[in-house]
Motif scaffolding. Structure first.
Motif, PDB file in Angstrom:
ATOM      1  N   SER A 122      54.839   7.850  67.440  1.00  0.00           N
ATOM      2  CA  SER A 122      54.721   6.865  66.379  1.00  0.00           C
ATOM      3  C   SER A 122      54.902   7.545  65.023  1.00  0.00           C
ATOM      4  O   SER A 122      55.365   8.687  64.946  1.00  0.00           O
ATOM      5  CB  SER A 122      53.369   6.139  66.479  1.00  0.00           C
ATOM      6  OG  SER A 122      53.355   5.001  65.643  1.00  0.00           O
ATOM      7  N   SER A 123      54.524   6.849  63.974  1.00  0.00           N
ATOM      8  CA  SER A 123      54.744   7.324  62.613  1.00  0.00           C
ATOM      9  C   SER A 123      53.740   6.634  61.700  1.00  0.00           C
ATOM     10  O   SER A 123      53.261   5.541  62.018  1.00  0.00           O
ATOM     11  CB  SER A 123      56.180   6.985  62.179  1.00  0.00           C
ATOM     12  OG  SER A 123      56.329   7.078  60.780  1.00  0.00           O
ATOM     13  N   PRO A 124      53.415   7.222  60.556  1.00  0.00           N
ATOM     14  CA  PRO A 124      52.526   6.539  59.617  1.00  0.00           C
ATOM     15  C   PRO A 124      53.255   5.592  58.678  1.00  0.00           C
ATOM     16  O   PRO A 124      52.635   4.919  57.863  1.00  0.00           O
ATOM     17  CB  PRO A 124      51.910   7.702  58.828  1.00  0.00           C
ATOM     18  CG  PRO A 124      52.991   8.728  58.811  1.00  0.00           C
ATOM     19  CD  PRO A 124      53.713   8.599  60.128  1.00  0.00           C
ATOM     20  N   VAL A 125      54.594   5.534  58.777  1.00  0.00           N
ATOM     21  CA  VAL A 125      55.373   4.787  57.783  1.00  0.00           C
ATOM     22  C   VAL A 125      56.611   4.184  58.438  1.00  0.00           C
ATOM     23  O   VAL A 125      57.157   4.726  59.395  1.00  0.00           O
ATOM     24  CB  VAL A 125      55.770   5.723  56.610  1.00  0.00           C
ATOM     25  CG1 VAL A 125      56.672   6.858  57.088  1.00  0.00           C
ATOM     26  CG2 VAL A 125      56.432   4.953  55.483  1.00  0.00           C
ATOM     27  N   THR A 126      57.026   3.034  57.931  1.00  0.00           N
ATOM     28  CA  THR A 126      58.305   2.446  58.319  1.00  0.00           C
ATOM     29  C   THR A 126      59.239   2.449  57.106  1.00  0.00           C
ATOM     30  O   THR A 126      58.904   2.988  56.061  1.00  0.00           O
ATOM     31  CB  THR A 126      58.125   1.004  58.824  1.00  0.00           C
ATOM     32  OG1 THR A 126      57.519   0.210  57.788  1.00  0.00           O
ATOM     33  CG2 THR A 126      57.245   0.956  60.062  1.00  0.00           C
ATOM     34  N   LEU A 222      44.940   7.328  56.196  1.00  0.00           N
ATOM     35  CA  LEU A 222      44.663   8.051  57.434  1.00  0.00           C
ATOM     36  C   LEU A 222      43.514   9.043  57.308  1.00  0.00           C
ATOM     37  O   LEU A 222      42.850   9.355  58.299  1.00  0.00           O
ATOM     38  CB  LEU A 222      45.923   8.761  57.931  1.00  0.00           C
ATOM     39  CG  LEU A 222      47.014   7.851  58.500  1.00  0.00           C
ATOM     40  CD1 LEU A 222      48.242   8.660  58.857  1.00  0.00           C
ATOM     41  CD2 LEU A 222      46.506   7.086  59.724  1.00  0.00           C
ATOM     42  N   GLY A 223      43.255   9.531  56.108  1.00  0.00           N
ATOM     43  CA  GLY A 223      42.119  10.427  55.914  1.00  0.00           C
ATOM     44  C   GLY A 223      40.788   9.761  56.152  1.00  0.00           C
ATOM     45  O   GLY A 223      39.768  10.443  56.349  1.00  0.00           O
ATOM     46  N   GLY A 241      59.886  11.105  65.615  1.00  0.00           N
ATOM     47  CA  GLY A 241      59.863  12.468  66.105  1.00  0.00           C
ATOM     48  C   GLY A 241      58.793  13.372  65.524  1.00  0.00           C
ATOM     49  O   GLY A 241      57.805  12.923  64.928  1.00  0.00           O
ATOM     50  N   PRO A 242      58.984  14.678  65.699  1.00  0.00           N
ATOM     51  CA  PRO A 242      57.958  15.659  65.352  1.00  0.00           C
ATOM     52  C   PRO A 242      57.500  15.634  63.907  1.00  0.00           C
ATOM     53  O   PRO A 242      56.337  15.908  63.623  1.00  0.00           O
ATOM     54  CB  PRO A 242      58.638  16.995  65.692  1.00  0.00           C
ATOM     55  CG  PRO A 242      59.644  16.658  66.734  1.00  0.00           C
ATOM     56  CD  PRO A 242      60.145  15.294  66.381  1.00  0.00           C
ATOM     57  N   ARG A 243      58.407  15.310  62.972  1.00  0.00           N
ATOM     58  CA  ARG A 243      57.976  15.265  61.564  1.00  0.00           C
ATOM     59  C   ARG A 243      56.817  14.296  61.380  1.00  0.00           C
ATOM     60  O   ARG A 243      55.831  14.596  60.704  1.00  0.00           O
ATOM     61  CB  ARG A 243      59.139  14.837  60.672  1.00  0.00           C
ATOM     62  CG  ARG A 243      58.698  14.551  59.231  1.00  0.00           C
ATOM     63  CD  ARG A 243      59.789  13.967  58.377  1.00  0.00           C
ATOM     64  NE  ARG A 243      59.259  13.474  57.114  1.00  0.00           N
ATOM     65  CZ  ARG A 243      60.001  12.910  56.168  1.00  0.00           C
ATOM     66  NH1 ARG A 243      61.311  12.791  56.339  1.00  0.00           N
ATOM     67  NH2 ARG A 243      59.442  12.472  55.053  1.00  0.00           N
ATOM     68  N   TRP A 244      56.918  13.135  62.009  1.00  0.00           N
ATOM     69  CA  TRP A 244      55.892  12.108  61.817  1.00  0.00           C
ATOM     70  C   TRP A 244      54.635  12.428  62.610  1.00  0.00           C
ATOM     71  O   TRP A 244      53.526  12.132  62.148  1.00  0.00           O
ATOM     72  CB  TRP A 244      56.456  10.746  62.199  1.00  0.00           C
ATOM     73  CG  TRP A 244      57.692  10.415  61.423  1.00  0.00           C
ATOM     74  CD1 TRP A 244      58.946  10.229  61.916  1.00  0.00           C
ATOM     75  CD2 TRP A 244      57.803  10.297  60.000  1.00  0.00           C
ATOM     76  NE1 TRP A 244      59.831   9.980  60.901  1.00  0.00           N
ATOM     77  CE2 TRP A 244      59.159  10.005  59.708  1.00  0.00           C
ATOM     78  CE3 TRP A 244      56.893  10.388  58.950  1.00  0.00           C
ATOM     79  CZ2 TRP A 244      59.617   9.823  58.410  1.00  0.00           C
ATOM     80  CZ3 TRP A 244      57.351  10.199  57.648  1.00  0.00           C
ATOM     81  CH2 TRP A 244      58.688   9.919  57.388  1.00  0.00           C
ATOM     82  N   ALA A 245      54.787  13.034  63.768  1.00  0.00           N
ATOM     83  CA  ALA A 245      53.614  13.442  64.538  1.00  0.00           C
ATOM     84  C   ALA A 245      52.801  14.473  63.763  1.00  0.00           C
ATOM     85  O   ALA A 245      51.566  14.408  63.719  1.00  0.00           O
ATOM     86  CB  ALA A 245      54.038  14.014  65.887  1.00  0.00           C
ATOM     87  N   ARG A 246      53.487  15.435  63.150  1.00  0.00           N
ATOM     88  CA  ARG A 246      52.795  16.445  62.359  1.00  0.00           C
ATOM     89  C   ARG A 246      52.077  15.803  61.170  1.00  0.00           C
ATOM     90  O   ARG A 246      50.949  16.173  60.838  1.00  0.00           O
ATOM     91  CB  ARG A 246      53.806  17.499  61.890  1.00  0.00           C
ATOM     92  CG  ARG A 246      53.258  18.510  60.884  1.00  0.00           C
ATOM     93  CD  ARG A 246      52.043  19.252  61.387  1.00  0.00           C
ATOM     94  NE  ARG A 246      52.349  20.042  62.576  1.00  0.00           N
ATOM     95  CZ  ARG A 246      51.436  20.768  63.209  1.00  0.00           C
ATOM     96  NH1 ARG A 246      50.178  20.777  62.798  1.00  0.00           N
ATOM     97  NH2 ARG A 246      51.767  21.459  64.278  1.00  0.00           N
ATOM     98  N   GLU A 247      52.717  14.824  60.550  1.00  0.00           N
ATOM     99  CA  GLU A 247      52.077  14.173  59.405  1.00  0.00           C
ATOM    100  C   GLU A 247      50.838  13.392  59.849  1.00  0.00           C
ATOM    101  O   GLU A 247      49.803  13.429  59.181  1.00  0.00           O
ATOM    102  CB  GLU A 247      53.070  13.261  58.687  1.00  0.00           C
ATOM    103  CG  GLU A 247      52.526  12.720  57.379  1.00  0.00           C
ATOM    104  CD  GLU A 247      53.601  12.361  56.373  1.00  0.00           C
ATOM    105  OE1 GLU A 247      53.225  11.815  55.321  1.00  0.00           O
ATOM    106  OE2 GLU A 247      54.792  12.622  56.618  1.00  0.00           O
ATOM    107  N   LEU A 248      50.936  12.694  60.963  1.00  0.00           N
ATOM    108  CA  LEU A 248      49.758  12.000  61.493  1.00  0.00           C
ATOM    109  C   LEU A 248      48.635  12.990  61.774  1.00  0.00           C
ATOM    110  O   LEU A 248      47.480  12.787  61.383  1.00  0.00           O
ATOM    111  CB  LEU A 248      50.122  11.252  62.775  1.00  0.00           C
ATOM    112  CG  LEU A 248      50.977   9.992  62.639  1.00  0.00           C
ATOM    113  CD1 LEU A 248      51.517   9.564  63.997  1.00  0.00           C
ATOM    114  CD2 LEU A 248      50.166   8.854  62.017  1.00  0.00           C
TER     115      LEU A 248
END
Length: 284
Positions: A122-126, A222-223, A241-248
């Motif tokens: 998933s992702s925190p943003v669309t 998210l904090g 992908g991984p960019r969004w997983a890391r941000e989450l």
């Protein structure tokens, strides 16, 4: 397996129960994709998997203003109703892809009803940020498979995505585009082709009942997410992908990140044992 039907605001809501162990609600992606691609037999050995059949998907009831009105809050109210019908005060919640947006919203607005949340590819943003990153990862997919004869049709399907406005096109585009969602679809085509042939989708507009687009950006919130979180991502996932997983993972205080090295968007199919182990460890 048992299937249950409840009523929410005059609309039927179905859910399907498999497995044993801690209760974990499963919310599929899309939006608009039929729920059954989410079946996770390996996971069902560790949890009682409650697969929600989202309203608006093929075979499910539709909202009065279909294809509009399918907001995260509307899906969250369905989760409330399913939990109540199960008699569960609290449970785990897994959201895949767009279902992850729903799960984030639910965890932020109803933390008292969750033992934990699982954000799966998933992702925190669309919006434009998400699709710019997806295009970059899609270009990597094209480079890896530049000689595959199916590639021109897959590229055409990807370019068609912003113009989809009906159910038939939704299903056609999903089936054509599906190989891009795997690390290497063609290496295991005999295994994955059945899913490709059976996947179905309905067109969901992304707007509320007043035709206002639902814009999603949970990064600032998210904090404040107060329940334990498991973030699962396939390293070859092009859409979330991984960019969004890391941000989450970086933004959620109590989070664990699991990266599946040989998966795209469907780790529960591509690496079912590793995926199930991650769920078992988290819910244990």
């Amino acid at each position: 397996m048992t299937t249950h039907t409840i009523q929410i605001d005059g609309v039927s809501q179905r859910y399907h129960v498999h497995g044993q162990g801690p209760v974990c609600l499963m919310h599929s992606g899309g939006p608009g994709i039929a729920w059954d691609y989410m079946r996770m037999p390996e996971v069902e050995q560790h949890v009682t998997a409650v697969y929600i059949e989202p309203v608006g998907t093929p075979g499910a009831d539709q909202l009065p203003k279909h294809p509009h009105g399918y907001t995260r809050e509307r899906y969250a109210r369905s989760i409330d109703a399913v939990l109540d019908d199960l008699g569960e005060a609290k449970a785990y919640l897994l959201g895949h892809s767009h279902g992850g947006f729903v799960a984030q919203h639910y965890a932020l607005t109803r933390p008292s009803r969750l033992n934990g949340v699982i954000l799966y590819d998933s992702s925190p943003v669309t919006g434009q940020e998400l699709f710019a990153e997806a295009q970059r990862k899609f270009d990597e997919f094209m480079a890896r498979h530049k000689d595959n004869p199916e590639l021109p049709e897959i590229v055409k399907a990807w370019q068609t995505v912003p113009t989809i406005d009906n159910d038939e096109t939704t299903t056609q585009v999903i089936r054509t585009l599906l190989p891009a969602y795997f690390k290497d679809y063609w290496a295991s085509e005999a295994e994955f082709s059945k899913m490709r042939a059976g996947v179905r989708g309905n067109y969901i507009s992304g707007s509320d009942a007043n035709l206002e687009p639902e814009v999603i950006d949970d990064r600032a919130a998210l904090g404040l997410l107060s329940v334990p979180a498991l973030v699962i991502v396939g390293l070859y996932d092009f859409i979330c992908g991984p960019r969004w997983a890391r941000e989450l993972h970086d933004r959620i205080p109590q989070s664990t990140l699991v990266a599946l090295a040989d998966s795209g968007h469907f780790g529960h199919i591509e690496q079912p044992d590793a995926f199930a182990e991650a769920i078992a460890d988290f819910t244990r």
